[in-house]
Design a protein around this motif. Structure first.
Motif, short mmCIF file in Angstrom:
data_model
loop_
_atom_site.label_atom_id
_atom_site.label_comp_id
_atom_site.label_asym_id
_atom_site.label_seq_id
_atom_site.Cartn_x
_atom_site.Cartn_y
_atom_site.Cartn_z
N TYR A 26 24.56 69.57 -48.82
CA TYR A 26 25.15 68.45 -48.09
C TYR A 26 24.19 67.26 -48.09
N THR A 27 24.74 66.07 -48.10
CA THR A 27 23.93 64.86 -47.99
C THR A 27 23.65 64.56 -46.52
N PHE A 28 22.69 63.65 -46.29
CA PHE A 28 22.40 63.23 -44.91
C PHE A 28 22.20 61.73 -44.89
N ASP A 29 23.04 61.04 -44.11
CA ASP A 29 22.94 59.59 -43.96
C ASP A 29 21.94 59.26 -42.85
N LEU A 30 21.01 58.37 -43.15
CA LEU A 30 19.95 57.99 -42.22
C LEU A 30 20.31 56.69 -41.52
N LEU A 31 20.68 56.77 -40.24
CA LEU A 31 20.94 55.60 -39.41
C LEU A 31 19.79 55.52 -38.42
N ILE A 32 18.83 54.63 -38.69
CA ILE A 32 17.58 54.66 -37.93
C ILE A 32 17.26 53.32 -37.27
N HIS A 33 16.37 53.39 -36.30
CA HIS A 33 15.78 52.23 -35.63
C HIS A 33 14.37 52.07 -36.19
N SER A 34 13.79 50.92 -36.04
CA SER A 34 12.45 50.69 -36.59
C SER A 34 11.41 51.64 -36.01
N ARG A 35 11.62 52.14 -34.80
CA ARG A 35 10.66 53.08 -34.23
C ARG A 35 10.63 54.40 -35.01
N HIS A 36 11.65 54.63 -35.85
CA HIS A 36 11.72 55.87 -36.62
C HIS A 36 11.17 55.72 -38.04
N TYR A 37 10.62 54.56 -38.37
CA TYR A 37 10.13 54.35 -39.74
C TYR A 37 9.16 55.45 -40.17
N ALA A 38 8.15 55.68 -39.37
CA ALA A 38 7.10 56.63 -39.76
C ALA A 38 7.64 58.05 -39.88
N SER A 39 8.44 58.48 -38.91
CA SER A 39 8.96 59.85 -38.94
C SER A 39 10.00 60.02 -40.06
N PHE A 41 26.60 64.66 -43.67
CA PHE A 41 26.62 64.43 -42.23
C PHE A 41 25.73 63.25 -41.87
N ARG A 42 25.96 62.74 -40.66
CA ARG A 42 25.12 61.67 -40.14
C ARG A 42 24.93 61.88 -38.64
N HIS A 43 23.76 61.52 -38.17
CA HIS A 43 23.49 61.49 -36.73
C HIS A 43 22.97 60.10 -36.40
N PRO A 44 23.45 59.48 -35.31
CA PRO A 44 22.96 58.14 -34.95
C PRO A 44 21.54 58.17 -34.42
N ILE A 45 20.59 58.37 -35.32
CA ILE A 45 19.18 58.48 -34.94
C ILE A 45 18.71 57.22 -34.24
N GLU A 46 19.31 56.06 -34.57
CA GLU A 46 18.89 54.80 -33.98
C GLU A 46 19.01 54.81 -32.46
N LYS A 47 19.84 55.70 -31.91
CA LYS A 47 20.01 55.79 -30.46
C LYS A 47 18.99 56.73 -29.81
N GLU A 48 18.28 57.48 -30.63
CA GLU A 48 17.30 58.42 -30.12
C GLU A 48 16.01 57.69 -29.76
N LEU A 49 15.58 57.79 -28.51
CA LEU A 49 14.35 57.12 -28.07
C LEU A 49 13.10 57.81 -28.60
N ASP A 50 13.23 59.07 -28.95
CA ASP A 50 12.11 59.83 -29.49
C ASP A 50 11.82 59.35 -30.91
N ALA A 51 10.68 58.69 -31.10
CA ALA A 51 10.33 58.17 -32.43
C ALA A 51 10.16 59.29 -33.45
N ASP A 52 9.90 60.49 -32.98
CA ASP A 52 9.68 61.63 -33.87
C ASP A 52 10.89 62.56 -33.95
N PHE A 53 12.05 62.06 -33.59
CA PHE A 53 13.26 62.89 -33.57
C PHE A 53 13.45 63.64 -34.89
N LEU A 54 13.29 62.95 -36.00
CA LEU A 54 13.58 63.55 -37.30
C LEU A 54 12.62 64.66 -37.70
N ILE A 55 11.47 64.70 -37.09
CA ILE A 55 10.50 65.74 -37.47
C ILE A 55 10.35 66.82 -36.40
N ARG A 56 11.27 66.82 -35.44
CA ARG A 56 11.30 67.92 -34.49
C ARG A 56 11.60 69.21 -35.25
#
Length: 276
Positions: A133-146, A103-118
């Motif tokens: 299942y695999t997980f595809d990471l589609l991220i924005h630079s604000r999500h680097y740390a999380s 699966f994949r979620h368009p994380i890059e559209k999420e304004l919450d920088a910590d979306f992935l660690i909710r």
């Protein structure tokens, strides 16, 4: 097999596909397997991995239907609500559909920088791991740390970084991106998809010289056993033809041996997505 690990298909709907604006008229229409199957065959590609383009489980079902009708479809990476309370039940039901590999979620559209660690998203990722299942990471630079925190917390989950996480024009400097890639590559459960080669160049510079530092860095960090080719077709048509994208990938591979090339063009995707 030679596999394009990143393609999209859709039945264009202006109301649902609002991201396909008038500035993107070249892709403002429906795209189906018949639109690309001959091109794949002409370039000795055996098939493709279909990746979600809408946040809708109905699209996942649509991609599965395409897989049932077209042999060129080797895997489906759909969308599912990772935060759903019944995600375990949903994945259990899907486990009887072997073409769905992840699966994949368009994380890059999420304004919450910590979306992935909710907590709810982490619970969803744990469920993905449980059902293999695999997980595809589609991220924005604000999500680097999380992203690093998420991957560290889930060592048994297979992650695929999309588009080398190349930042949007002027978004971050090269060293910030390169430091993230180096840190992410230390986790052996993460692969990197060399995709969106033409459409995400820095400052609109589509020259090979502009891309090579990015490709060479991910190749150095991830090694050739964890890199996969992906075209991002038909989104790639915004910048180049399919043949041009393939040519650019070939240029990036200059000097690589036959084993490294075979891994990049298909073996790694087959292994990661468990394609048979």
């Amino acid at each position: 097999m030679r596999i394009d690990s990143h393609q999209h298909f859709w039945l264009f709907d202006p109301a649902k596909d609002t991201w396909i604006t008038d500035e993107k008229k070249v892709i403002q229409r429906s795209f189906l397997p018949n639109d690309i199957s001959k091109t794949l065959k002409d370039n000795c590609l055996d098939g493709a991995v279909l990746v979600q383009a809408r946040q809708s489980f109905q699209e996942t079902e649509f991609l599965v239907e395409l897989a049932e009708a077209y042999k060129m479809v080797k895997a489906v990476i759909g969308w599912i609500d990772l935060g759903a309370e019944d995600i375990d039940l949903q994945l259990s039901k899907l486990s009887s559909v072997p073409i769905v590999k992840g699966f994949r979620h368009p994380i890059e559209k999420e304004l919450d920088a910590d979306f992935l660690i909710r907590p709810d998203i982490q619970r969803g990722i744990i469920a993905l791991t449980k059902y293999n299942y695999t997980f595809d990471l589609l991220i924005h630079s604000r999500h680097y740390a999380s992203t690093l925190e998420c991957v560290a917390a889930n060592p048994n989950q297979a992650f695929m970084l999309n588009h080398m996480a190349i930042p949007v024009d002027g978004e971050v400097r090269f060293y910030e991106w390169s430091n993230f890639i180096k840190a992410l590559s230390l986790f052996p459960n993460v692969y990197c998809k060399v995709s969106r080669l033409m459409t995400r160049m820095i400052a609109g510079n589509r020259s090979v010289d502009a891309l090579l530092p990015y490709f060479n860095h991910v190749a150095s960090c991830f090694g050739t056993k964890r890199l996969c080719f992906g075209s991002d077709w038909p989104v790639s048509l915004l910048a180049a033809s399919y043949d041009e994208v393939l040519h650019l990938a070939e240029v990036c591979l200059e000097g690589r041996n036959d084993v490294e090339r075979a891994d990049f063009w298909g073996n790694n995707a087959v292994r990661f997505y468990n394609i048979t």
